[in-house]
Design a protein around this motif. Structure first.
Motif, PDB file in Angstrom:
ATOM      1  N   ASN A 169       0.757  -1.136  -0.015  1.00  0.00           N
ATOM      2  CA  ASN A 169      -0.121  -0.112   0.033  1.00  0.00           C
ATOM      3  C   ASN A 169       0.921   1.317  -0.041  1.00  0.00           C
ATOM      4  O   ASN A 169       2.020   1.153   0.735  1.00  0.00           O
ATOM      5  N   VAL A 170       0.086   2.327  -0.580  1.00  0.00           N
ATOM      6  CA  VAL A 170       0.674   3.668  -0.538  1.00  0.00           C
ATOM      7  C   VAL A 170      -0.576   4.587  -0.208  1.00  0.00           C
ATOM      8  O   VAL A 170      -1.425   4.352  -0.529  1.00  0.00           O
ATOM      9  N   GLY A 171      -0.114   5.591   0.467  1.00  0.00           N
ATOM     10  CA  GLY A 171      -1.187   6.679   0.825  1.00  0.00           C
ATOM     11  C   GLY A 171      -0.771   8.005   0.311  1.00  0.00           C
ATOM     12  O   GLY A 171       0.255   8.693   0.748  1.00  0.00           O
ATOM     13  N   PRO A 172      -1.621   8.328  -0.849  1.00  0.00           N
ATOM     14  CA  PRO A 172      -1.354   9.627  -1.377  1.00  0.00           C
ATOM     15  C   PRO A 172      -1.770  10.908  -0.619  1.00  0.00           C
ATOM     16  O   PRO A 172      -2.476  10.792   0.277  1.00  0.00           O
ATOM     17  N   ARG A 173      -1.047  12.105  -0.820  1.00  0.00           N
ATOM     18  CA  ARG A 173      -1.394  13.264  -0.244  1.00  0.00           C
ATOM     19  C   ARG A 173      -2.970  13.771  -0.734  1.00  0.00           C
ATOM     20  O   ARG A 173      -3.555  13.225  -1.651  1.00  0.00           O
ATOM     21  N   PRO A 174      -3.699  14.555   0.011  1.00  0.00           N
ATOM     22  CA  PRO A 174      -4.914  15.165  -0.625  1.00  0.00           C
ATOM     23  C   PRO A 174      -4.801  15.450  -2.117  1.00  0.00           C
ATOM     24  O   PRO A 174      -5.889  15.667  -2.619  1.00  0.00           O
ATOM     25  N   ASP A 175      -3.509  16.089  -2.629  1.00  0.00           N
ATOM     26  CA  ASP A 175      -3.680  16.974  -3.779  1.00  0.00           C
ATOM     27  C   ASP A 175      -3.537  15.686  -4.897  1.00  0.00           C
ATOM     28  O   ASP A 175      -3.365  16.137  -6.181  1.00  0.00           O
ATOM     29  N   GLY A 176      -3.148  14.332  -4.623  1.00  0.00           N
ATOM     30  CA  GLY A 176      -2.915  13.306  -5.588  1.00  0.00           C
ATOM     31  C   GLY A 176      -1.576  12.674  -5.842  1.00  0.00           C
ATOM     32  O   GLY A 176      -1.476  11.987  -6.604  1.00  0.00           O
ATOM     33  N   THR A 177      -0.886  13.392  -4.937  1.00  0.00           N
ATOM     34  CA  THR A 177       0.766  13.204  -5.286  1.00  0.00           C
ATOM     35  C   THR A 177       1.294  11.952  -4.171  1.00  0.00           C
ATOM     36  O   THR A 177       0.433  11.940  -3.261  1.00  0.00           O
ATOM     37  N   ILE A 178       2.046  11.297  -4.571  1.00  0.00           N
ATOM     38  CA  ILE A 178       2.793  10.178  -3.699  1.00  0.00           C
ATOM     39  C   ILE A 178       3.859  10.717  -2.911  1.00  0.00           C
ATOM     40  O   ILE A 178       4.867  11.535  -3.632  1.00  0.00           O
ATOM     41  N   PRO A 179       3.877  10.564  -1.611  1.00  0.00           N
ATOM     42  CA  PRO A 179       5.074  11.203  -0.775  1.00  0.00           C
ATOM     43  C   PRO A 179       6.213  10.632  -1.308  1.00  0.00           C
ATOM     44  O   PRO A 179       6.566   9.492  -1.746  1.00  0.00           O
ATOM     45  N   GLU A 180       7.535  11.381  -1.379  1.00  0.00           N
ATOM     46  CA  GLU A 180       8.441  11.118  -1.765  1.00  0.00           C
ATOM     47  C   GLU A 180       9.295   9.872  -1.225  1.00  0.00           C
ATOM     48  O   GLU A 180       9.849   9.001  -1.725  1.00  0.00           O
ATOM     49  N   GLY A 181       8.905   9.799   0.164  1.00  0.00           N
ATOM     50  CA  GLY A 181       9.495   8.486   0.805  1.00  0.00           C
ATOM     51  C   GLY A 181       8.881   7.247   0.324  1.00  0.00           C
ATOM     52  O   GLY A 181       9.513   6.185   0.185  1.00  0.00           O
ATOM     53  N   ALA A 182       7.612   7.408  -0.010  1.00  0.00           N
ATOM     54  CA  ALA A 182       6.901   5.957  -0.572  1.00  0.00           C
ATOM     55  C   ALA A 182       7.429   5.846  -1.924  1.00  0.00           C
ATOM     56  O   ALA A 182       7.560   4.655  -2.224  1.00  0.00           O
ATOM     57  N   GLU A 183       7.340   6.863  -2.784  1.00  0.00           N
ATOM     58  CA  GLU A 183       8.020   6.736  -4.097  1.00  0.00           C
ATOM     59  C   GLU A 183       9.315   6.077  -4.100  1.00  0.00           C
ATOM     60  O   GLU A 183       9.670   5.281  -4.991  1.00  0.00           O
ATOM     61  N   ALA A 184      10.165   6.524  -3.508  1.00  0.00           N
ATOM     62  CA  ALA A 184      11.601   6.066  -3.335  1.00  0.00           C
ATOM     63  C   ALA A 184      11.743   4.617  -3.041  1.00  0.00           C
ATOM     64  O   ALA A 184      12.316   3.916  -3.602  1.00  0.00           O
ATOM     65  N   ARG A 185      10.760   4.073  -1.932  1.00  0.00           N
ATOM     66  CA  ARG A 185      10.677   2.721  -1.664  1.00  0.00           C
ATOM     67  C   ARG A 185      10.183   2.233  -3.001  1.00  0.00           C
ATOM     68  O   ARG A 185      10.760   0.816  -3.225  1.00  0.00           O
ATOM     69  N   LEU A 186       9.293   2.271  -3.535  1.00  0.00           N
ATOM     70  CA  LEU A 186       8.753   1.692  -4.525  1.00  0.00           C
ATOM     71  C   LEU A 186       9.597   1.601  -5.843  1.00  0.00           C
ATOM     72  O   LEU A 186       9.689   0.432  -6.496  1.00  0.00           O
ATOM     73  N   ARG A 187      10.495   2.564  -6.049  1.00  0.00           N
ATOM     74  CA  ARG A 187      11.352   2.486  -7.016  1.00  0.00           C
ATOM     75  C   ARG A 187      12.527   1.481  -6.765  1.00  0.00           C
ATOM     76  O   ARG A 187      13.056   0.932  -7.791  1.00  0.00           O
ATOM     77  N   ALA A 188      13.051   1.517  -5.668  1.00  0.00           N
ATOM     78  CA  ALA A 188      14.013   0.666  -5.169  1.00  0.00           C
ATOM     79  C   ALA A 188      13.416  -0.756  -5.382  1.00  0.00           C
ATOM     80  O   ALA A 188      14.069  -1.871  -5.704  1.00  0.00           O
ATOM     81  N   LEU A 189      12.214  -1.012  -4.952  1.00  0.00           N
ATOM     82  CA  LEU A 189      11.549  -2.397  -5.189  1.00  0.00           C
ATOM     83  C   LEU A 189      11.703  -2.765  -6.783  1.00  0.00           C
ATOM     84  O   LEU A 189      12.095  -3.893  -6.997  1.00  0.00           O
ATOM     85  N   GLY A 190      11.112  -1.679  -7.480  1.00  0.00           N
ATOM     86  CA  GLY A 190      11.286  -2.085  -8.795  1.00  0.00           C
ATOM     87  C   GLY A 190      12.636  -2.272  -9.419  1.00  0.00           C
ATOM     88  O   GLY A 190      12.644  -3.331 -10.394  1.00  0.00           O
ATOM     89  N   ALA A 191      13.401  -1.667  -8.930  1.00  0.00           N
ATOM     90  CA  ALA A 191      14.831  -1.880  -9.425  1.00  0.00           C
ATOM     91  C   ALA A 191      15.383  -3.309  -9.254  1.00  0.00           C
ATOM     92  O   ALA A 191      15.932  -3.830 -10.003  1.00  0.00           O
ATOM     93  N   TRP A 192      15.009  -3.457  -7.741  1.00  0.00           N
ATOM     94  CA  TRP A 192      15.579  -5.202  -7.603  1.00  0.00           C
ATOM     95  C   TRP A 192      14.698  -6.102  -8.278  1.00  0.00           C
ATOM     96  O   TRP A 192      15.428  -6.983  -8.651  1.00  0.00           O
TER      97      TRP A 192
END
Length: 468
Positions: A320-343
């Protein structure tokens, strides 16, 4: 013409879990709703802000009064105009989730708060008419399928009956807001016939509106008054899927017999290999499912090692990820997702489309104690090896967490109950170089190369290993 599946467990148990789900391994859950506006505590803020008399939750009430005002004058409904989604681009979400390696996407359709994130004919309190004024689920479904990914949706509606506190000093008792909060009733009262029939109708509409490949139910429908409704809902979904021409997956946390659908384990895992497919749902956040202003995120290594453990035991991970009210993904969450994708870009061969081996793994660290057990285990070590395989190709994969020394010993391959597998070549995923190995009495010992692309976990492919 009679329906293909009857609304009884014996009939529904004949429904097969589709291979697409067993192959996918990773999905993304999205908790985006009005609760992202207060962004404090956790996504249960809508309930807890009214729990003045609850010593465990009174901190929410006090915070709300200090920050926003008393819930009789500034209630949960008053957050809706602040939930704008003004920067939300569904295609951007899908791009990120695909980069994370996800094969299916599951937004929350309606959380316990009673605010559907899609156009609903049953209440005007929905995201298409208020807040962002967009049919969030429908737009995300279209963007997801345009990328060739599977789309699911979750329903948490059943617990809405027990969610809010109806005190004369709160706005929850005003009939003008009953479309959001529900009709006022005593806290101990079971859901009445009106609520149950409305829940059933909303669930059918959710199916027809989105035709989801995956339908996920939270714990609310475990209550006894839902018992006769559960097989009806499952039958309706499976029969609709047949007319849609889709192979679908229904997921549950309880209230359904084994063999009818896919078991989901919240924020936890299983201690051993399970013969039937299952799933863990957890979050990149260690504290909440929805957005928090001061959130704490898990490490990429934790997410990767959790995925390996779950897949080795015949499970999938819904992250799961929890976006901000404006619809953007927090940078900390995005970084984890991209690291997972790279692996996964390097090591996905050991994950996607695999099946469990004769044992899930080996090592000293105890993992899996059911729901809500993830915070109790120690991190995996290089001795906590996890196995997956492709039996038709004779391939066995050994996933080694962390940074092992120059040698790794695979003791499970020396199990005297089985013949020694005819391993003839080993390679490290992400490299074409053959890995030196030798058999010992304790197992198969392989040499770890000095150059490694990822520090979270290494995956080795053993040709001939899956035949043992």
């Amino acid at each position: 013409m009679s329906p293909y599946f009857e609304p009884n467990w014996a009939s529904l148990a004949t429904y097969p879990i589709p291979d697409w789900f067993r192959d996918a391994k990773l999905g993304i859950f999205v908790h985006w709703g009005v609760y992202s506006v207060p962004a404090w505590g956790n996504e249960w803020y809508p309930r807890n802000m009214y729990r003045e008399a609850d010593p465990e939750q009174v901190a929410f009430f006090r915070h709300h009064c200090e920050r926003w005002g008393h819930p009789g004058t500034f209630g949960y409904k008053d957050f809706i105009p602040l939930f704008g989604g003004e920067r939300w681009v569904p295609e951007a979400w899908v791009d990120l989730f695909a980069a994370a390696g996800a094969r299916y996407i599951v937004p929350v359709g309606e959380h316990h708060d009673g605010f559907p994130m899609y156009a609903s004919p049953f209440t005007r309190w929905n995201a298409a008419e208020m807040g962002p004024r967009r049919d969030v689920c429908l737009e995300l479904m279209r963007a997801t399928r345009a990328r060739g990914l599977r789309f699911g949706v979750s329903s948490h509606r059943a617990y809405n009956w027990r969610y809010y506190t109806f005190d004369p000093s709160y706005d929850t008792v005003d009939p003008a807001f009953s479309g959001l909060y529900g009709r006022a009733h005593p806290p101990e009262a079971p859901a009445d016939g009106h609520f149950l029939s409305d829940w059933f109708a909303r669930t059918l509409h959710l199916m027809d509106h989105l035709e989801p490949d995956l339908l996920w139910f939270d714990f609310g429908w475990h209550a006894e008054e839902f018992a006769s409704w559960r097989p009806q809902v499952v039958a309706e979904y499976y029969n609709r899927a047949r007319t849609w021409g889709r192979e679908v997956v229904l997921q549950y946390k309880g209230g359904i017999p084994e063999g009818v659908a896919v078991l989901d384990v919240e924020r936890g895992g299983l201690a051993g290999l399970r013969s039937a497919p299952w799933q863990t749902d957890t979050s990149v956040s260690a504290r909440s499912w929805g957005y928090l202003e001061d959130d704490t995120f898990k490490t990429a290594a934790t997410l990767i090692q959790d995925l390996a453990d779950i897949v080795s035991k015949n499970g999938n991970l819904l992250l799961n990820v929890g976006p901000r009210p404006d619809g953007t993904i927090p940078e900390g969450a995005e970084a984890r997702l991209r690291a997972l994708g790279a692996w996964l870009a390097t090591n996905g061969e050991a994950i996607y489309g695999t099946r469990p081996w004769r044992t899930y793994g080996e090592g000293p660290t105890a993992v899996g104690g059911g729901a809500f057990s993830e915070g109790t285990r120690a991190p995996l070590t290089p001795r906590d090896i996890r196995y997956t395989c492709r039996p038709g190709e004779g391939l066995l994969y050994a996933i080694v967490p962390g940074q092992p020394e120059t040698r790794v010993l695979l003791t499970a391959l020396a199990d005297p109950a089985y013949p020694r597998p005819p391993v003839d070549r080993i390679r490290l995923l992400g490299s074409d170089a053959a890995i030196p190995f030798r058999w010992t009495e304790a197992g198969l010992e392989l040499t770890v190369p000095a150059q490694r692309r990822h520090g979270e976990a290494l995956a080795f492919a053993l040709a001939g290993g899956a035949s043992g």
